[in-house]
Scaffold this motif. Sequence first.
Motif, short mmCIF file in Angstrom:
data_model
loop_
_atom_site.label_atom_id
_atom_site.label_comp_id
_atom_site.label_asym_id
_atom_site.label_seq_id
_atom_site.Cartn_x
_atom_site.Cartn_y
_atom_site.Cartn_z
N ALA A 135 -66.07 28.06 -17.02
CA ALA A 135 -65.98 26.94 -16.05
C ALA A 135 -67.33 26.22 -15.95
O ALA A 135 -68.00 26.26 -14.92
CB ALA A 135 -65.54 27.47 -14.70
N ILE A 136 -67.71 25.55 -17.03
CA ILE A 136 -69.03 24.89 -17.08
C ILE A 136 -69.13 23.77 -16.04
O ILE A 136 -70.13 23.65 -15.33
CB ILE A 136 -69.30 24.32 -18.48
CG1 ILE A 136 -69.16 25.42 -19.55
CG2 ILE A 136 -70.69 23.69 -18.54
CD1 ILE A 136 -70.09 26.58 -19.36
N GLU A 137 -68.08 22.95 -15.94
CA GLU A 137 -68.12 21.85 -14.98
C GLU A 137 -68.20 22.38 -13.56
O GLU A 137 -68.90 21.81 -12.71
CB GLU A 137 -66.90 20.94 -15.16
CG GLU A 137 -66.90 20.19 -16.48
CD GLU A 137 -65.71 19.25 -16.62
OE1 GLU A 137 -64.93 19.15 -15.66
OE2 GLU A 137 -65.57 18.64 -17.69
N SER A 138 -67.47 23.47 -13.28
CA SER A 138 -67.53 24.06 -11.95
C SER A 138 -68.93 24.57 -11.64
O SER A 138 -69.43 24.43 -10.52
CB SER A 138 -66.53 25.22 -11.83
OG SER A 138 -65.20 24.73 -11.86
N ALA A 139 -69.58 25.16 -12.64
CA ALA A 139 -70.95 25.65 -12.44
C ALA A 139 -71.87 24.51 -12.04
O ALA A 139 -72.69 24.65 -11.12
CB ALA A 139 -71.45 26.33 -13.72
N HIS A 140 -71.74 23.38 -12.70
CA HIS A 140 -72.58 22.22 -12.36
C HIS A 140 -72.27 21.72 -10.95
O HIS A 140 -73.19 21.42 -10.18
CB HIS A 140 -72.36 21.10 -13.39
CG HIS A 140 -73.15 21.26 -14.64
ND1 HIS A 140 -74.41 20.73 -14.81
CD2 HIS A 140 -72.87 21.93 -15.80
CE1 HIS A 140 -74.87 21.04 -16.01
NE2 HIS A 140 -73.96 21.77 -16.63
N PRO A 171 -74.84 21.68 -20.94
CA PRO A 171 -74.32 20.37 -20.51
C PRO A 171 -72.80 20.35 -20.49
O PRO A 171 -72.14 21.08 -21.25
CB PRO A 171 -74.88 19.41 -21.56
CG PRO A 171 -75.06 20.27 -22.78
CD PRO A 171 -75.47 21.63 -22.26
N THR A 172 -72.25 19.54 -19.61
CA THR A 172 -70.81 19.34 -19.60
C THR A 172 -70.44 18.32 -20.65
O THR A 172 -71.25 17.47 -21.03
CB THR A 172 -70.33 18.83 -18.22
OG1 THR A 172 -71.00 17.60 -17.93
CG2 THR A 172 -70.65 19.84 -17.14
N GLN A 173 -69.23 18.41 -21.15
CA GLN A 173 -68.75 17.45 -22.13
C GLN A 173 -68.01 16.35 -21.41
O GLN A 173 -67.07 16.60 -20.66
CB GLN A 173 -67.82 18.12 -23.15
CG GLN A 173 -68.52 19.14 -24.03
CD GLN A 173 -67.58 19.71 -25.07
OE1 GLN A 173 -66.37 19.59 -24.95
NE2 GLN A 173 -68.14 20.34 -26.08
N LYS A 174 -68.44 15.11 -21.64
CA LYS A 174 -67.78 13.98 -21.00
C LYS A 174 -66.44 13.75 -21.67
O LYS A 174 -66.34 13.63 -22.89
CB LYS A 174 -68.64 12.71 -21.11
CG LYS A 174 -68.06 11.53 -20.36
CD LYS A 174 -69.01 10.38 -20.36
CE LYS A 174 -68.42 9.18 -19.61
NZ LYS A 174 -68.11 9.48 -18.23
#
Length: 273
Positions: free
Chosen positions: A34-39, A72-75
Amino acid sequence: MENDVFPRIGSRLVGELTAPDFLRVARRIEERGAIESAHRIMQNCGQIMRYAIATGRAERNPVADLREALPPTQKRNHAAIVDPVELGGLLRAIHSYRGTIVVQTALKLAPLVFVRPGELRQAESEEIDLDAALWSIPASRMKMKQAHLVPLARQAVDLLRELQPLTGRGRCVFPGGRSVKRPMSEAAVLAALRSMGFDKSTATGHGFRATARNLLDEALNFRPDIIEHQLGHAVRDPNGRAYNRTTHIAERTKMMQQWANYLDKLRIAPMAD
């Protein structure tokens, strides 16, 4: 916060927390993909730390030190249907959905008004004038922080009038299932689309904006600047000045009604053999 942050650092004094403390929290979230959640969660932690500094509870914000530590998150673009035949199928599925009346109405209204999902679900009764067929979204809820005006087609007004007797005249147009004082969940429309068989690579609540942008231009031949105005994007005149929310309102009102009529036509069109 309750699942990922409080169990690990919630009992600590905020002034004692360090960058490694927050990094360990972020890493556990990353481990499940959950990369986006981490950010997002680290952004929330950073806001808390800034408030702690402002109120004398901490001297610095260690979350700022994690800027290069998180992957980084992927757009990604929001999935959207731009083929008229496929859109007709989605609209038929929406009108056949048998969930709660609140979610049913939100689903039917989403393609008609093509606002952002958060702007839709957080709609408040006092913002909508059904007699004037206008929805005035305050600047505080708009991404660009500018008040936005949405002309409501006849079909949109009919949907909202049908909803009123069932949900009352409370603050929230789309109240949640647990409390009429709070709007429905941000996942409600997305979950409904998934239950109808539309996965995240096919359709999203946000995707109705791209659908409208494409087909209003290609199928109905409306000017791009009129479309961008109605999407709530920043559009400037030749002198670089931003237009206000009422600019081109007559053309936008006409466009919204033609768009609603077009969607009806796609929905009731006989399916291809």
